[in-house]
Enzyme design. Sequence first.
Site, mmCIF file in Angstrom:
data_model
loop_
_atom_site.group_PDB
_atom_site.id
_atom_site.type_symbol
_atom_site.label_atom_id
_atom_site.label_comp_id
_atom_site.label_asym_id
_atom_site.label_seq_id
_atom_site.Cartn_x
_atom_site.Cartn_y
_atom_site.Cartn_z
ATOM 1 N N GLU A 46 -10.009 -2.119 -36.850
ATOM 2 C CA GLU A 46 -8.914 -1.154 -37.017
ATOM 3 C C GLU A 46 -8.416 -1.237 -38.469
ATOM 4 O O GLU A 46 -8.003 -0.252 -39.044
ATOM 5 C CB GLU A 46 -7.780 -1.481 -36.034
ATOM 6 N N ARG A 74 -8.408 -15.499 -30.855
ATOM 7 C CA ARG A 74 -7.530 -15.434 -29.678
ATOM 8 C C ARG A 74 -8.314 -15.270 -28.382
ATOM 9 O O ARG A 74 -7.787 -15.496 -27.296
ATOM 10 C CB ARG A 74 -6.489 -14.322 -29.856
#
Length: 170
Positions: free
Chosen positions: A95, A58
Amino acid sequence: MDLKSAIRDVPDFPIKGIIFKDITTLLKNHEAFKETLDLLYDFSKNKGITKVVGIESRGFIFGGALAYKLNAGFVPIRKPGKLPSETLNESYELEYGTDSIEIHKDGVGAGDKVLLHDDLLATGGTMEAACKLIEKAGAEVSQISFLIELKFLNGRKKLNGYEIKSIIEY
Ligand code: AMP
């Protein structure tokens, strides 16, 4: 406009417990796209940036548009095994899990002033690894920009000393 309202929260993607910040709802809105790009451009204009380095995948979207506006080249950082020529590699914690990233050995080099760009700053592990890759290649990290920053994860702590901008904060 309120750019935050253009981001969609998707609970439990890609795994349970993660609230995924979906930017496709911002990208398809031409006003939100333009305003986001203008804000990112304002941060990086007149800084002598020679290369915009975008992080898969992205980070490629605004990274490419920014390279055009800044009259800079664009260089991709990708997941392992995707880049066809010789690469430098760096591992990092995400994460959700661990991973590593790669850049072409000749992607950036001495004399390059690099703007690193990604869609989202979470724990900072990805961007920290990206900074190491740029510096391993002999180039300078001049600036770092994100669309979104999850402030509560304190990712900036890993990026001490760099000039950083995020457009939307949570
Ligand atoms: P980190 O290394 O923890 O800063 O994670 C940043 C990278 O993971 C970025 O490339 C993001 O695209 C992705 N990422 C991490 N958390 C999220 C989230 N909650 N929503 C969307 N993307 C995320």
